[in-house]
Design an enzyme around this catalytic site. Structure first.
Site, PDB file in Angstrom:
ATOM      1  CG  HIS A  17      -1.901   1.072   1.295  1.00 20.96           C
ATOM      2  ND1 HIS A  17      -2.774   1.338   0.262  1.00 20.96           N
ATOM      3  CD2 HIS A  17      -2.191   1.977   2.271  1.00 20.96           C
ATOM      4  CE1 HIS A  17      -3.552   2.356   0.597  1.00 20.96           C
ATOM      5  NE2 HIS A  17      -3.213   2.769   1.801  1.00 20.96           N
ATOM      6  N   GLY A  21      -4.761   7.866   0.015  1.00 23.72           N
ATOM      7  CA  GLY A  21      -4.949   8.882  -1.017  1.00 23.72           C
ATOM      8  C   GLY A  21      -4.032   8.763  -2.213  1.00 23.72           C
ATOM      9  CE  LYS A  25      -5.958   4.001  -4.200  1.00 23.76           C
ATOM     10  NZ  LYS A  25      -5.746   4.627  -2.893  1.00 23.76           N
ATOM     11  CG  HIS A 135       7.373   7.067 -15.176  1.00 23.27           C
ATOM     12  ND1 HIS A 135       7.427   7.647 -16.427  1.00 23.27           N
ATOM     13  CD2 HIS A 135       6.056   6.905 -14.884  1.00 23.27           C
ATOM     14  CE1 HIS A 135       6.191   7.831 -16.868  1.00 23.27           C
ATOM     15  NE2 HIS A 135       5.342   7.381 -15.956  1.00 23.27           N
ATOM     16  CG  ASP A 170       1.499   4.224 -18.826  1.00 27.77           C
ATOM     17  OD1 ASP A 170       1.225   5.419 -18.629  1.00 27.77           O
ATOM     18  OD2 ASP A 170       1.553   3.390 -17.909  1.00 27.77           O
ATOM     19  CG  HIS A 172       1.821   9.009 -17.483  1.00 24.04           C
ATOM     20  ND1 HIS A 172       0.865   8.189 -16.930  1.00 24.04           N
ATOM     21  CD2 HIS A 172       1.541  10.267 -17.071  1.00 24.04           C
ATOM     22  CE1 HIS A 172       0.029   8.924 -16.207  1.00 24.04           C
ATOM     23  NE2 HIS A 172       0.417  10.179 -16.273  1.00 24.04           N
ATOM     24  CG  ASP A 259      -1.853   5.331 -17.415  1.00 17.89           C
ATOM     25  OD1 ASP A 259      -1.644   4.689 -18.465  1.00 17.89           O
ATOM     26  OD2 ASP A 259      -0.940   5.833 -16.734  1.00 17.89           O
ATOM     27  NE  ARG A 265      -7.314   9.034  -7.640  1.00 18.59           N
ATOM     28  CZ  ARG A 265      -6.950   8.574  -6.449  1.00 18.59           C
ATOM     29  NH1 ARG A 265      -6.926   7.261  -6.230  1.00 18.59           N
ATOM     30  NH2 ARG A 265      -6.626   9.400  -5.474  1.00 18.59           N
TER      31      ARG A 265
END
Length: 428
Positions: A17, A21, A25, A135, A170, A172, A259, A265
């Site tokens: 974890h 916030g 995940k 990254h 992705d 990104h 993503d 998100r």
């Protein structure tokens, strides 16, 4: 064994974890695996609990100081590492959390083992949805990524393969992988990503093409907000076909960051789960040894749907749109389907003219390539990992009966008579 797809999953990898916030995940991996199980896709694959990467493995790419820091730092002692936290860009987006090094070891080891099995022709396709953390840099963490399992796996593949193609879908830019192989023609990197308006990581312009021996072996496809399935397909398929024809890779690594789906998100694209999966199916169609990795993806339920669907495509198994009942069933409310509508109201800012301009620039760059650069014959270095695990019993040695019996937990998944999760046990 006739099945040539290897699937790597560590049952503990989804329990880490990043903190309250934080958008990353690891639990999404547990959801994905649960769907893979309950759809029965595991029956079509060789399933492995993966190797854990060591410090030595990670230092094939990363600096010893950085990996040593990752192994030592914890939430309890991080106050004593203030200078190192800044030096290695850890904190903030890349937090220190309990079991950080263990998490890196598990996802990196799985990617590395996938590469080794491809090298030894144990499989044709290797899948590690926990990997794809593109990254991470040689000396620092970046963008939720600490250890670059992709670079480490490609280094392993290069022992046996003269040319490795890396494809990144992705949202990104795959900056860490591009940077690692920017000066070589042994690896060609191709990244499709959102570019502009200070979108992370801020790199990936189409004029970043590589340098020295690697000039023109780096291909970037910068995209704008709202790209949909049709626009993406019109770029992805001709570009990748041309790259494969020119470069003639002997192995492909595909990073499947989810993503780039609509409704993510952190994302701003409009790909459907089917549209994302089309890319995976297209790459599989070349019948070149393939390492398939995860990556980004921050709307957890859709990440699990996407990677489960792509697993089904990789093993060529049709699965129902109606999700099977599982312990995570409520995550997929209200529709409980594999292919919900994930489109958003974001306008597709990728005009026909813009896409044509990108395509022309990319094809001009491809014309500058030397066809299939060759490599001198040399001795193959020893494998980075050994399949002999000192912590496992010798399978040839007969032990006592008690070594092979264990309690069967009611909440565990069993295939066959040991399955406690009968339809009569649950109320829907």
């Amino acid at each position: 064994m006739t099945n040539r797809t290897a699937y790597f999953y560590d049952p503990d990898v989804g329990n880490f974890h990043y903190g309250a916030g934080h958008p990353m995940k690891p639990h999404r991996l547990s959801l994905t695996h649960s769907l893979v199980l309950h759809y029965g896709l595991y029956k079509k694959m060789m399933v492995f609990k993966p190797y854990k990467a060591s410090q030595h493995d990670m230092c094939r790419f990363h600096s010893e100081d950085y990996i040593d820091f990752l192994q030592k730092v914890s939430p309890n002692n991080m106050q004593g590492f203030t200078k190192s936290l800044n030096t290695f860009n850890v904190g903030g987006d890349c937090p220190v959390f309990p079991g950080l090094f263990e998490f890196c070891s598990r996802y990196t080891g799985a990617s590395l083992q996938g590469a080794t099995q491809l090298n030894h022709k144990i499989c044709d396709i290797a899948i590690n949805w926990a990997g794809g953390l593109h990254h991470a840099k040689k000396f620092e963490a970046s963008g939720f990524c600490y250890v670059n399992d992709i670079v480490i796996s490609i280094l392993e593949l290069l022992k046996y393969h003269p040319r490795v193609l890396y494809i990144d879908i992705d949202i990104h830019h795959g900056d860490g992988v591009q940077e690692a192989f920017y000066l070589t023609d042994r690896v060609m990197t191709v990244s499709f990503h959102k570019y502009g308006n200070y979108f992370f990581p801020g790199t990936g312009d189409m004029y970043e093409v590589g340098a020295e021996s690697g000039r023109y072996y780096c291909l970037n496809v910068p995209l704008r907000d709202g790209i949909d399935d049709q626009s993406y397909r019109q770029l992805f398929q001709p570009v990748i076909k041309q790259v494969v024809d020119f470069y003639q890779p002997t192995c492909i690594v595909l990073q499947c960051g989810a993503d780039s789906l609509g409704c993510d998100r952190l994302g701003c694209f409009n790909l459907s789960i089917r549209g994302h999966g089309e890319c995976v199916e297209f790459v599989k169609g070349f019948k070149i040894p393939l390492l398939v990795l995860g990556g980004g993806g921050y709307t957890v339920r859709n990440v699990a749907r996407c990677w489960t669907f792509e697993t089904s495509l990789l093993v060529e198994e049709s699965i129902s749109d109606e999700l099977p009942y599982s312990e995570y069933f409520e995550y997929f409310a209200p529709d409980f389907t594999l292919h919900p509508d994930v489109s958003t109201r974001i306008e597709n800012q990728n005009s026909r003219q813009y896409l044509e301009q990108i395509r022309q620039t990319v094809f001009e760059n491809l014309k500058m390539l030397n066809h299939a650069p060759s490599v001198q014959i040399r001795d193959v270095p020893s494998d980075l990992l050994s399949y002999e695990r000192p912590d496992e019993a010798d399978p040839e040695e007969r032990g006592s009966e008690e070594n092979f019996s264990r309690p069967e937990a009611a909440n565990e998944f069993y295939d066959g008579d040991h399955d406690h999760d009968k339809e009569s046990d649950v109320e829907i």
